[in-house]
Design an enzyme around this catalytic site. Sequence first.
Site, PDB file in Angstrom:
ATOM      1  CB  CYS A  43      -1.160  -0.216   1.493  1.00  0.00           C
ATOM      2  SG  CYS A  43      -2.218   1.685   1.420  1.00  0.00           S
ATOM      3  CB  CYS A  48      -3.367   2.907  -1.131  1.00  0.00           C
ATOM      4  SG  CYS A  48      -3.742   0.451  -0.835  1.00  0.00           S
ATOM      5  CE  LYS A  51      -5.084   3.985  -6.034  1.00  0.00           C
ATOM      6  NZ  LYS A  51      -5.327   2.477  -6.004  1.00  0.00           N
ATOM      7  CE1 TYR A 179      -6.534  -1.117  -7.086  1.00  0.00           C
ATOM      8  CE2 TYR A 179      -7.794  -3.207  -7.298  1.00  0.00           C
ATOM      9  CZ  TYR A 179      -6.854  -2.365  -6.573  1.00  0.00           C
ATOM     10  OH  TYR A 179      -5.888  -2.943  -5.425  1.00  0.00           O
ATOM     11  CD  GLU A 183      -6.857   2.365  -9.064  1.00  0.00           C
ATOM     12  OE1 GLU A 183      -8.082   2.834  -8.741  1.00  0.00           O
ATOM     13  OE2 GLU A 183      -6.155   1.646  -8.577  1.00  0.00           O
ATOM     14  CG  HIS A 438     -28.444  22.863  -3.583  1.00  0.00           C
ATOM     15  ND1 HIS A 438     -28.966  22.404  -4.600  1.00  0.00           N
ATOM     16  CD2 HIS A 438     -29.427  24.472  -4.240  1.00  0.00           C
ATOM     17  CE1 HIS A 438     -29.023  22.919  -5.368  1.00  0.00           C
ATOM     18  NE2 HIS A 438     -29.431  24.539  -5.215  1.00  0.00           N
ATOM     19  CD  GLU A 443     -28.207  19.364  -4.335  1.00  0.00           C
ATOM     20  OE1 GLU A 443     -28.971  19.889  -3.846  1.00  0.00           O
ATOM     21  OE2 GLU A 443     -27.603  20.371  -5.055  1.00  0.00           O
TER      22      GLU A 443
HETATM   23  C1  LIG Z   1      -1.209  -0.643  -7.650  1.00  0.00           C
HETATM   24  C2  LIG Z   1      -1.846  -0.809  -6.165  1.00  0.00           C
HETATM   25  C3  LIG Z   1      -2.890  -0.060  -6.083  1.00  0.00           C
HETATM   26  C4  LIG Z   1      -3.960  -0.638  -5.195  1.00  0.00           C
HETATM   27  N1  LIG Z   1      -5.088   0.794  -4.696  1.00  0.00           N
HETATM   28  C5  LIG Z   1      -5.312  -0.774  -3.615  1.00  0.00           C
HETATM   29  C6  LIG Z   1      -6.470   1.542  -2.481  1.00  0.00           C
HETATM   30  O1  LIG Z   1      -6.792   2.341  -3.670  1.00  0.00           O
HETATM   31  N2  LIG Z   1      -6.999   0.520  -1.820  1.00  0.00           N
HETATM   32  C7  LIG Z   1      -6.572   0.024  -1.203  1.00  0.00           C
HETATM   33  O2  LIG Z   1      -7.245   0.220   0.131  1.00  0.00           O
HETATM   34  N3  LIG Z   1      -5.891  -1.357  -1.555  1.00  0.00           N
HETATM   35  C8  LIG Z   1      -5.611  -0.975  -2.545  1.00  0.00           C
HETATM   36  N4  LIG Z   1      -4.163  -2.276  -2.971  1.00  0.00           N
HETATM   37  C9  LIG Z   1      -4.363  -3.546  -2.226  1.00  0.00           C
HETATM   38  C10 LIG Z   1      -3.417  -3.094  -0.968  1.00  0.00           C
HETATM   39  O3  LIG Z   1      -1.967  -2.248  -1.564  1.00  0.00           O
HETATM   40  C11 LIG Z   1      -2.913  -4.725  -0.352  1.00  0.00           C
HETATM   41  O4  LIG Z   1      -4.877  -5.371   0.146  1.00  0.00           O
HETATM   42  C12 LIG Z   1      -2.572  -4.012   0.979  1.00  0.00           C
HETATM   43  O5  LIG Z   1      -0.922  -3.483   1.150  1.00  0.00           O
HETATM   44  C13 LIG Z   1      -2.612  -5.635   1.431  1.00  0.00           C
HETATM   45  O6  LIG Z   1      -2.153  -5.596   3.327  1.00  0.00           O
HETATM   46  P1  LIG Z   1      -1.485  -6.800   3.440  1.00  0.00           P
HETATM   47  O7  LIG Z   1      -0.534  -6.486   5.026  1.00  0.00           O
HETATM   48  O8  LIG Z   1      -1.914  -7.974   3.258  1.00  0.00           O
HETATM   49  O9  LIG Z   1       0.194  -6.936   2.733  1.00  0.00           O
HETATM   50  P2  LIG Z   1       1.534  -6.211   1.695  1.00  0.00           P
HETATM   51  O10 LIG Z   1       1.487  -4.736   2.353  1.00  0.00           O
HETATM   52  O11 LIG Z   1       1.315  -6.235   0.271  1.00  0.00           O
HETATM   53  O12 LIG Z   1       2.447  -6.290   2.882  1.00  0.00           O
HETATM   54  C14 LIG Z   1       4.081  -7.171   2.359  1.00  0.00           C
HETATM   55  C15 LIG Z   1       4.667  -7.448   3.121  1.00  0.00           C
HETATM   56  O13 LIG Z   1       5.352  -9.014   3.169  1.00  0.00           O
HETATM   57  C16 LIG Z   1       6.551  -8.641   3.116  1.00  0.00           C
HETATM   58  N5  LIG Z   1       7.763 -10.271   2.918  1.00  0.00           N
HETATM   59  C17 LIG Z   1       6.316 -11.415   1.595  1.00  0.00           C
HETATM   60  N6  LIG Z   1       7.198 -12.074   1.912  1.00  0.00           N
HETATM   61  C18 LIG Z   1       8.378 -12.203   3.074  1.00  0.00           C
HETATM   62  C19 LIG Z   1       9.325 -12.785   3.560  1.00  0.00           C
HETATM   63  N7  LIG Z   1       9.055 -14.142   3.161  1.00  0.00           N
HETATM   64  N8  LIG Z   1       9.519 -12.544   4.208  1.00  0.00           N
HETATM   65  C20 LIG Z   1       9.794 -11.214   4.997  1.00  0.00           C
HETATM   66  N9  LIG Z   1       8.982  -9.883   4.309  1.00  0.00           N
HETATM   67  C21 LIG Z   1       7.882 -10.535   3.376  1.00  0.00           C
HETATM   68  C22 LIG Z   1       6.872  -7.661   1.613  1.00  0.00           C
HETATM   69  O14 LIG Z   1       8.274  -7.381   0.994  1.00  0.00           O
HETATM   70  C23 LIG Z   1       5.191  -6.869   2.497  1.00  0.00           C
HETATM   71  O15 LIG Z   1       6.286  -5.459   2.438  1.00  0.00           O
HETATM   72  C24 LIG Z   1      -3.913  -1.567  -4.400  1.00  0.00           C
HETATM   73  C25 LIG Z   1      -2.965  -2.475  -4.685  1.00  0.00           C
HETATM   74  C26 LIG Z   1      -1.704  -2.652  -6.274  1.00  0.00           C
HETATM   75  C27 LIG Z   1       0.005  -2.989  -6.363  1.00  0.00           C
END
Ligand SMILES: Cc1cc2nc3c(=O)[nH]c(=O)nc-3n(C[C@H](O)[C@H](O)[C@H](O)COP(=O)(O)OP(=O)(O)OC[C@H]3O[C@@H](n4cnc5c(N)ncnc54)[C@H](O)[C@@H]3O)c2cc1C
Length: 462
Positions: A43, A48, A51, A179, A183, A438, A443
């Site tokens: 994110c 997010c 973006k 999306y 975007e 308004h 609205e």
């Molecule tokens: C281009 C784009 C736009 C988006 N826009 C939106 C939006 O507008 N609104 C919204 O709500 N969501 C949006 N999302 C989705 C949102 O980013 C994700 O839903 C959110 O980040 C998920 O969080 P998470 O904690 O599950 O995983 P992540 O945020 O992906 O975090 C996972 C972390 O784990 C780390 N990792 C993975 N494997 C290992 C390992 N074995 N050891 C150590 N570290 C590891 C990775 O490096 C990463 O930093 C977007 C996603 C993308 C790709």
Amino acid sequence: MAEFDVDLFVIGGGSGGVRAARIAAGHGAKVMVAEEYRMGGTCVIRGCVPKKLFVIGSHVRHEIDDAAGFGWTIPPVSFDWPTLVANKDKEIARLEAAYTSNVEKSGARIVKTRAVFEGAHSLRLSTGESVSAKYVLIATGGAPNHGPMIPGIEHVISSNEAFHLAELPRRIVIQGGGYIALEFACIFAGFGSDVTVVYRGDNILRGFDDDVRAHVRAEMEMQGITILTGCTVDKIDKRAKEFTSHLSNGSSLASDKVMFAIGRHPNVGGLGLEKAGVAINPNNGGIAVDGWSRSSVPNIYAIGDVTHRHNLTPVAIREGHAFADTVFGKHPVQVDHSSIPTAVFSQPEIGTVGLTETEARAQFSHVDVYKTAFRPIKSTMSGRDTRILMKLVVDGTSDRVLGCHIVGDIAAEIVQAVAIAVKMKATKADFDATFALHPTAAEELVTMRTPTARYVREAAAE
Ligand SMILES: Cc1cc2nc3c(=O)[nH]c(=O)nc-3n(C[C@H](O)[C@H](O)[C@H](O)COP(=O)(O)OP(=O)(O)OC[C@H]3O[C@@H](n4cnc5c(N)ncnc54)[C@H](O)[C@@H]3O)c2cc1C
């Protein structure tokens, strides 16, 4: 001596992992978080936040175009992509530092390394060190999925690379109808790129309300974005700096970049899940969890995108928080995944919460639809040919508002507020009893009196 090195080991320092680590540490747990790339996760680093910064930047083009009708004479403008990227990088670095310091302030320890399972209670770091943990939280997120290995796939970029391009592509082909694809299509088009979207389905934005899908497509096409549906990119050739995408319909497209945004897969590969005995959900490829986000192994939980439930930041955060309260806070909470509002930051943007018309008609016997499409006040003077779409889907029996769908400027901001009413099970009568504010676009949500369509499903004959 303690039985385990830590009470909680979190794999992944993204939205969900960070929230879980901070809350668990606040409950007194000894917590370690492993992050292999950058704190903040998808994110903050490549989702997010960057973006939205790009969307805001590209939307400036629309403001400039609209200004003349209001009396402004704007001198010839120019846009510098490297400045945008550099300023975005600065902001992302600031946020990454804030995430790091907030986790550290909570008392949790960050290890900047990859972590994989050696067993249900044992993790190996890439430094070679082993850590034992009473509980493990898998919060490894997801990654772009490029689909089948078509010839030339190595030339394709994903959203990850799109944030770091050295220059703005003059022409770009984007495959995908979800999306992220749309975007980026609008981002690049706003900055002046010639954009073609290629999507295999019959219309973009599968899963969204059909009126929304049709409306956004028409608006994007009106801005000059080409949308080709019912076909796929089957092969990509590169000659010098130019790419040629060969489509399944026999045509081909020349461009300076080819981007795929056709889906994301949960990050489960190489985690050593088999050593810990953690099962995968066969339906979606994510980690299988129950309503408490607990995996098939009692001391191992999984949250966020790696479970492939609702891949959104606020969902990952809430699941992480609920996990920490349940396991360490003596306060068991299950996340209610109903009525999650969501946005698409296309231009114009989409805000939506609750059921689509199709979903409502499948689930309810009486469905009333209130729909309006109108010219926003701004376009009366700017001359821009655009329409706002607002739609309410109502249970005709109980009068409850089941869904709200908006396409137009600040649709996402409006729907965030409407989501409270929908979550509280507000009725159409509650909407009608609310005073209009308004003059606003929103609205219309409280002034649509007559259904534009009314559906009654006859009970099946005995
Ligand atoms: C281009 C784009 C736009 C988006 N826009 C939106 C939006 O507008 N609104 C919204 O709500 N969501 C949006 N999302 C989705 C949102 O980013 C994700 O839903 C959110 O980040 C998920 O969080 P998470 O904690 O599950 O995983 P992540 O945020 O992906 O975090 C996972 C972390 O784990 C780390 N990792 C993975 N494997 C290992 C390992 N074995 N050891 C150590 N570290 C590891 C990775 O490096 C990463 O930093 C977007 C996603 C993308 C790709």
